[in-house]
Design a protein around this motif. Structure first.
Motif, PDB file in Angstrom:
ATOM      1  N   SER A 105      21.663  57.337   0.139  1.00  0.00           N
ATOM      2  CA  SER A 105      20.197  57.284   0.269  1.00  0.00           C
ATOM      3  C   SER A 105      19.702  55.858   0.073  1.00  0.00           C
ATOM      4  O   SER A 105      18.821  55.397   0.801  1.00  0.00           O
ATOM      5  CB  SER A 105      19.513  58.169  -0.769  1.00  0.00           C
ATOM      6  N   ASN A 106      20.243  55.174  -0.919  1.00  0.00           N
ATOM      7  CA  ASN A 106      19.839  53.782  -1.145  1.00  0.00           C
ATOM      8  C   ASN A 106      20.180  52.910   0.050  1.00  0.00           C
ATOM      9  O   ASN A 106      19.375  52.073   0.468  1.00  0.00           O
ATOM     10  CB  ASN A 106      20.521  53.225  -2.399  1.00  0.00           C
ATOM     11  N   ALA A 107      21.371  53.126   0.600  1.00  0.00           N
ATOM     12  CA  ALA A 107      21.794  52.347   1.760  1.00  0.00           C
ATOM     13  C   ALA A 107      20.863  52.625   2.943  1.00  0.00           C
ATOM     14  O   ALA A 107      20.484  51.729   3.697  1.00  0.00           O
ATOM     15  CB  ALA A 107      23.240  52.688   2.116  1.00  0.00           C
ATOM     16  N   LEU A 112      17.259  57.393 -11.158  1.00  0.00           N
ATOM     17  CA  LEU A 112      18.582  57.372 -11.747  1.00  0.00           C
ATOM     18  C   LEU A 112      19.621  57.214 -10.646  1.00  0.00           C
ATOM     19  O   LEU A 112      20.800  57.125 -10.894  1.00  0.00           O
ATOM     20  CB  LEU A 112      18.845  58.664 -12.520  1.00  0.00           C
ATOM     21  N   GLY A 113      19.135  57.173  -9.421  1.00  0.00           N
ATOM     22  CA  GLY A 113      20.021  57.158  -8.264  1.00  0.00           C
ATOM     23  C   GLY A 113      21.215  56.245  -8.406  1.00  0.00           C
ATOM     24  O   GLY A 113      22.352  56.697  -8.440  1.00  0.00           O
ATOM     25  N   PHE A 114      20.964  54.978  -8.565  1.00  0.00           N
ATOM     26  CA  PHE A 114      22.072  54.035  -8.581  1.00  0.00           C
ATOM     27  C   PHE A 114      23.027  54.311  -9.738  1.00  0.00           C
ATOM     28  O   PHE A 114      24.244  54.321  -9.583  1.00  0.00           O
ATOM     29  CB  PHE A 114      21.551  52.600  -8.639  1.00  0.00           C
ATOM     30  N   ARG A 158      25.481  61.032  -2.455  1.00  0.00           N
ATOM     31  CA  ARG A 158      24.195  61.210  -1.792  1.00  0.00           C
ATOM     32  C   ARG A 158      23.222  60.117  -2.228  1.00  0.00           C
ATOM     33  O   ARG A 158      22.501  59.536  -1.412  1.00  0.00           O
ATOM     34  CB  ARG A 158      23.620  62.583  -2.154  1.00  0.00           C
ATOM     35  N   GLU A 159      23.196  59.812  -3.515  1.00  0.00           N
ATOM     36  CA  GLU A 159      22.272  58.798  -4.030  1.00  0.00           C
ATOM     37  C   GLU A 159      22.567  57.422  -3.463  1.00  0.00           C
ATOM     38  O   GLU A 159      21.661  56.695  -3.064  1.00  0.00           O
ATOM     39  CB  GLU A 159      22.323  58.772  -5.559  1.00  0.00           C
ATOM     40  N   LEU A 160      23.855  57.065  -3.431  1.00  0.00           N
ATOM     41  CA  LEU A 160      24.200  55.725  -2.935  1.00  0.00           C
ATOM     42  C   LEU A 160      23.931  55.610  -1.442  1.00  0.00           C
ATOM     43  O   LEU A 160      23.463  54.574  -0.963  1.00  0.00           O
ATOM     44  CB  LEU A 160      25.655  55.401  -3.276  1.00  0.00           C
TER      45      LEU A 160
HETATM   46 MG    MG Z   1      17.881  55.712  -4.828  1.00  0.00          MG
END
Ligand code: MG
Ligand code: ADP
Length: 630
Positions: free
Chosen positions: A34-36, A121-123, A30-32
């Motif tokens: 979201s970044n994309a 801390l996402g990435f 989910r985090e990666l």
């Molecule tokens: Mg993020």
């Protein structure tokens, strides 16, 4: 190429990340994504304002599993990063976010998975499942592509990449041996559907075969042509992100099906939430058909943040009585980096909660006003939510005066105001109190309901499990009213009026009768009460005082624990109508045995009509009855 050491003050951060977030490794994806998504939306914005001179096109995000090489790829066509930006955003900013997060929470073993993204801390959550992570990225700016690589120690490498030609970022996870589940297609598909089902950029996961229409000249036996197309797992424009005016009923119900594919019943109605000041919130709530099991219904509302799934536990954000609803709430303004108890005290969250309450109340009111008949038809399926809301939220209680319904045993539905107006002449007692009669079960209280109707009284049918709590509240909120269940006293005393019926018995006879009855009737079960009533009323009637019964019910359904945990005893009165012919007959019967038989028979009949005669006592009664008629 450059090498470096991420500036670490927390020793060995990666094992720590892994250990700390043990329960919820899956959120890395989910985090990666979201970044994309962020990177793609940023590019869209820059292209729109003319800052980025690029063709935005129809970008998508692709997720690829390479099981043989144990790699997972997340590829976007967003803004990308230059080497300097990687240095800055990944090595410095993102990392210090991760560090801060761990500093703060390393001693806390609670479930804090929802907060990761909000600490930057996402990435780095990638290291929960990978022992090496690579970034291949090319900025929309004219700069060479960069290749960053880190194996889980604080050391990283950063060099130019010749391989990466297209704008955007590719994240490559070398999945660790203890996380191989994330190399399973089915597992990845499950995660994508859970967290990314409604994200705003199309997400591709493999391909699928699509059947095309047969050409006109095709023969019967020719198979329909097929083609391979991208398998897009998300709906980038879910209904809640649109304007209510652009949606029809069928759009709402197909979105419901999208949310709950396994749910076959149609929702009763929906409420579209849409506010941007003083906080941002969108969403659609649905009223499903309710059962009376309050707990069964919970945890069906999904909370999103900018179309990213966060949780299906909305406790504290949605008032408790509305957690029985279904649907979606999306708000960037709900602070997720805090504990639940903090959340409940948070000002913004309180506002959100009361906004939702108000919207729901307004919707109910307009449904009632627009089509009362339809609303009445749905009442039994929604009353539990409304009654529970009235009980627990004062503001909702006030608003509900416009649409809360009080059905009678004959299926007429009144608002409180209409009811009061209707019964005020006939059901006001000598102290000027409005007495509202109700039953909780039409079958079991049939004879009591009938005698009330004979007097021209209205009898409500109130059968929710929380009814005694609600009545308690209504009595305290409204002036000069009381609710009385039809079997709580004999009919002449349910609503005490001026006139007293004169007893046919002399004082002496009454005394004799009373003495005899208390000898025969078990005092631990019944309190005998002689009353001069209408000679047409039943001779023996069993009643259950309103107050005691209500307390008992409230204790059973929680709250009102003033009598401790012991459970209250059953308390019944036996009302004997001294003006009834049978009572005179009992008094005049010579032999004691015969007299006792009459009393027992009459008592059993009274118990029968209150559904109290069971088992051995019922058998004895039936035997005695046969003896009497043979
Ligand atoms: Mg993020
Ligand atoms: P956050 O998303 O909360 O800023 P992250 O740790 O998830 O924190 O990401 C850190 C930063 O790295 C982002 O703010 C962004 O600048 C950069 N970044 C991460 N992934 C990408 C990507 N796919 N494309 C471009 N930049 C990215």
């Amino acid at each position: 190429m450059s090498k470096g050491t991420i500036n670490v003050s927390v020793e060995n951060i990666f094992p720590l990340i892994k250990k700390f977030l043990y329960s919820d490794h899956e959120i890395f994806l989910r985090e990666l994504i979201s970044n994309a998504t962020d990177a793609t939306l940023k590019l869209k914005h820059l292209a729109n304002i003319g800052e980025a001179k690029v063709e935005y096109g129809d970008p998508m995000i692709e997720v690829k599993v390479d099981k043989d090489k144990k790699k997972l790829h997340i590829i976007d066509q967003g803004i990308g990063m230059t080497a300097e930006e990687v240095e800055k955003y990944i090595n410095e900013i993102a990392f210090s976010g991760a560090e801060e997060f761990l500093e703060k929470y390393k001693d806390n073993n609670g479930d804090n998975a929802g907060i990761i993204g909000h600490f930057g801390l996402g990435f780095y959550s990638a290291f929960m499942v990978a022992d090496k992570v690579e970034i291949l990225t090319k900025s929309y700016k004219d700069a060479p592509a960069a290749h960053w690589s880190c194996d889980g120690s604080p050391n990283y490498t950063l060099k130019e990449s010749k391989k990466k030609k297209d704008r955007g970022t590719e994240i490559i996870l070398h999945i660790a041996d203890d996380s191989t589940e994330f190399l399973e297609e089915a597992r990845i598909r499950e995660l994508l559907t859970k967290y990314n089902k409604f994200m705003p950029i199309p997400i591709k996961f493999g391909t699928k075969t699509e059947t095309l229409p047969k050409p006109e000249n095709a023969k019967e036996e020719d198979p329909a042509p097929t083609q391979e197309v991208d398998n897009i797992i998300n709906n980038p424009d879910p209904a809640w992100t649109k304007q209510p005016s652009d949606l029809e009923d069928k759009d709402y119900s197909s979105f419901y099906r999208e949310l709950y594919p396994m749910q076959f019943e149609e929702p009763l109605f929906n409420i579209h939430l849409n506010v941007d000041y003083p906080f941002n919130l969108t969403g659609i709530l649905y009223f499903p058909k309710m059962t009376t099991d309050l707990n069964m219904q919970k945890d069906k509302i999904q909370l999103y943040q900018n179309q990213v799934f966060v949780t299906d536990n909305v406790e504290g954000i949605v008032p408790e009585f509305l957690t029985m609803l279904r649907g979606v709430i999306d708000s960037p303004d709900i602070p997720l980096n805090v504990s639940r108890s903090y959340l409940q005290a948070d000002g913004a969250v309180k506002k959100i909660s009361s906004y939702i309450t108000r919207k729901v109340a307004d919707k109910l009111k307009s449904l009632f006003k627009e089509n009362r008949e339809d609303f009445e038809g749905k009442w039994n399926d929604i009353k539990i939510v409304i009654e529970y809301g009235m009980l627990t939220e004062d503001k909702f209680f006030d608003k509900a005066q416009d649409f809360a319904l009080y059905p009678t045993v004959d299926d007429n539905y009144f608002t409180f105001e209409e009811l009061s107006e209707k019964i005020k002449d006939n059901q006001t007692d000598k102290d000027d109190k409005l007495v509202i009669l109700y039953a909780s079960n039409k079958e079991e209280q049939h004879s009591y309901i009938e005698s009330a109707k004979e007097k021209g009284y209205e009898v409500l049918l109130l059968d929710s499990p929380i009814v005694s709590h609600l009545l308690q509240k209504l009595e305290s909120k409204k002036e000069k009213i009381s609710f009385v269940r039809v079997d709580s006293d004999h009919i002449d005393k349910l609503i005490r009026k001026e006139e007293d019926t004169i007893s046919k018995l002399s004082e002496e006879e009454t005394e004799t009768l009373k003495t005899f009855l208390t000898e025969v009737i078990p005092s631990e079960k019944f309190t005998v009460q002689l009353e001069a009533m209408d000679s047409q009323a039943s001779p023996f009637i069993i009643t259950e005082p309103e107050f005691m019964r209500r307390m008992k019910e409230m204790q059973q359904t929680g709250g009102g624990g003033m009598f401790g945990m012991g459970g209250l005893p059953e308390m019944y009165n036996l009302v004997v109508n001294t003006n009834h012919e049978l009572v005179g007959q009992i008094l005049n019967t010579k032999t004691r045995k015969k007299k006792e038989r009459l009393v027992n028979q009459a008592l059993d009949l009274a118990r029968l009509s209150k559904n109290l005669l069971k088992g051995e006592e019922l058998t004895t009664f039936i035997k005695r009855s046969y003896d009497m008629i043979k």
